[in-house]
Design a protein around this motif. Sequence first.
Motif, PDB file in Angstrom:
ATOM      1  N   ARG A  20       6.217 -15.820  28.398  1.00  0.00           N
ATOM      2  CA  ARG A  20       6.892 -14.760  27.642  1.00  0.00           C
ATOM      3  C   ARG A  20       5.814 -13.779  27.189  1.00  0.00           C
ATOM      4  O   ARG A  20       5.183 -13.992  26.155  1.00  0.00           O
ATOM      5  CB  ARG A  20       7.641 -15.355  26.451  1.00  0.00           C
ATOM      6  CG  ARG A  20       8.764 -16.297  26.847  1.00  0.00           C
ATOM      7  CD  ARG A  20       9.449 -16.905  25.636  1.00  0.00           C
ATOM      8  NE  ARG A  20      10.461 -17.860  26.033  1.00  0.00           N
ATOM      9  CZ  ARG A  20      11.732 -17.554  26.301  1.00  0.00           C
ATOM     10  NH1 ARG A  20      12.128 -16.284  26.197  1.00  0.00           N
ATOM     11  NH2 ARG A  20      12.586 -18.483  26.661  1.00  0.00           N
ATOM     12  N   SER A  22       4.316  -9.368  27.607  1.00  0.00           N
ATOM     13  CA  SER A  22       4.826  -8.004  27.497  1.00  0.00           C
ATOM     14  C   SER A  22       4.428  -7.084  28.644  1.00  0.00           C
ATOM     15  O   SER A  22       4.737  -5.893  28.600  1.00  0.00           O
ATOM     16  CB  SER A  22       4.348  -7.385  26.178  1.00  0.00           C
ATOM     17  OG  SER A  22       2.929  -7.394  26.112  1.00  0.00           O
ATOM     18  N   SER A  23       3.747  -7.614  29.675  1.00  0.00           N
ATOM     19  CA  SER A  23       3.342  -6.738  30.771  1.00  0.00           C
ATOM     20  C   SER A  23       3.131  -7.536  32.044  1.00  0.00           C
ATOM     21  O   SER A  23       2.940  -8.758  32.019  1.00  0.00           O
ATOM     22  CB  SER A  23       2.046  -5.998  30.426  1.00  0.00           C
ATOM     23  OG  SER A  23       0.941  -6.889  30.439  1.00  0.00           O
ATOM     24  N   THR A  47      13.721 -12.335  29.050  1.00  0.00           N
ATOM     25  CA  THR A  47      13.568 -11.629  27.778  1.00  0.00           C
ATOM     26  C   THR A  47      12.311 -10.765  27.772  1.00  0.00           C
ATOM     27  O   THR A  47      12.142  -9.923  26.881  1.00  0.00           O
ATOM     28  CB  THR A  47      13.498 -12.632  26.616  1.00  0.00           C
ATOM     29  OG1 THR A  47      12.467 -13.597  26.889  1.00  0.00           O
ATOM     30  CG2 THR A  47      14.823 -13.368  26.453  1.00  0.00           C
ATOM     31  N   VAL A  48      11.447 -10.961  28.763  1.00  0.00           N
ATOM     32  CA  VAL A  48      10.241 -10.143  28.893  1.00  0.00           C
ATOM     33  C   VAL A  48      10.641  -8.748  29.389  1.00  0.00           C
ATOM     34  O   VAL A  48      11.449  -8.624  30.319  1.00  0.00           O
ATOM     35  CB  VAL A  48       9.256 -10.788  29.896  1.00  0.00           C
ATOM     36  CG1 VAL A  48       8.073  -9.861  30.169  1.00  0.00           C
ATOM     37  CG2 VAL A  48       8.773 -12.134  29.380  1.00  0.00           C
ATOM     38  N   PRO A  49      10.101  -7.700  28.809  1.00  0.00           N
ATOM     39  CA  PRO A  49      10.409  -6.346  29.290  1.00  0.00           C
ATOM     40  C   PRO A  49      10.082  -6.204  30.784  1.00  0.00           C
ATOM     41  O   PRO A  49       9.031  -6.643  31.234  1.00  0.00           O
ATOM     42  CB  PRO A  49       9.496  -5.455  28.436  1.00  0.00           C
ATOM     43  CG  PRO A  49       9.292  -6.238  27.182  1.00  0.00           C
ATOM     44  CD  PRO A  49       9.219  -7.670  27.619  1.00  0.00           C
ATOM     45  N   GLU A  50      11.022  -5.619  31.539  1.00  0.00           N
ATOM     46  CA  GLU A  50      10.858  -5.411  32.983  1.00  0.00           C
ATOM     47  C   GLU A  50      10.520  -6.721  33.692  1.00  0.00           C
ATOM     48  O   GLU A  50       9.705  -6.765  34.612  1.00  0.00           O
ATOM     49  CB  GLU A  50       9.784  -4.364  33.262  1.00  0.00           C
ATOM     50  CG  GLU A  50      10.120  -2.986  32.679  1.00  0.00           C
ATOM     51  CD  GLU A  50       9.129  -1.928  33.110  1.00  0.00           C
ATOM     52  OE1 GLU A  50       7.919  -2.183  33.037  1.00  0.00           O
ATOM     53  OE2 GLU A  50       9.594  -0.846  33.524  1.00  0.00           O
TER      54      GLU A  50
END
Length: 214
Positions: A20, A22-23, A47-50
Motif C-alpha cells: 500500500r 503512493s507511487s 486503494t493505492v492511487p492509480e
Amino acid sequence: MSKQEVRRRIEDIGIIPSVRVSSTEDAMFAAEAVSRGGIPIVEIALTVPEAHKVIAHLAKNAPAVIVGAGSVFDVEAARRSLEAGAQFLTSDGLDVETMTFAAGGDVVMIPGTLTPTDVMAAWKMRPEFVKVVPCGNVGGGSYIRSLKAMFPNVPLIAAGGVNQLTAKNFILAGAVALGIGAELIPREAIRQRQPDRIAELARRFVGFVHEARA
C-alpha cells in the motif's frame, strides 16, 4: 504463468506481501526488495492511487514477480486488474459476482472471510484459497486452528495480525500461507529507501514459514 503455476508458487512460498504505497516507483521498490529477500510475489491494493497503472508497470518491468491486485470489491475492478496484468485477485470480503467472473478466467481468486459461514460460502465458489481476515483480532492462530478443524480441506490464508511473533503460529495452526502488509514492508523503509531492511524482513518471514512447516 498459468493459474495452476501461480497457485503452486503461492503455496510453495507461503507469503503474499501486500503493498500500500503512493507511487509506481514505491511499488517497484517494494516488489524488488521483497523479491531479493526470497518472495517474488506482490499484491498491489486497489486503494493505492492509480493502482492499475502500478500493476501494469510491474507486470511489464518485473516479469519474475507474480503481481496481484488486492482489495478487489467488484467485477469492474477485477476486470481492470486483469487487463493490467494481475495474475491473482484478493478481496477483504466475499462478492459472489466477482467470484463468478473470476471463475471464468485463468486467474487465482482469493476471497476474504471471517466466520465459518463465510468460509463455507466462499469455498462453494471453488476459489484456489480462502483468506481469513482480520484473524489477529479474533483469536489469531487458535482461530485458524478451529477453522481448520471444521474445514480441513480448505486452504486458508491468514491475514491481519501476522507479524514476526505470530507468523509461525499461524502456519502451525494450519494456514497454507500468510498475507502480510506493513510488518513486512514498513512505510518508513519505503520512505527512506531501505531495501536491505525489507529484504531481511522477507528472509525472516520465509524462514518462519519453513521452520513451521518442518
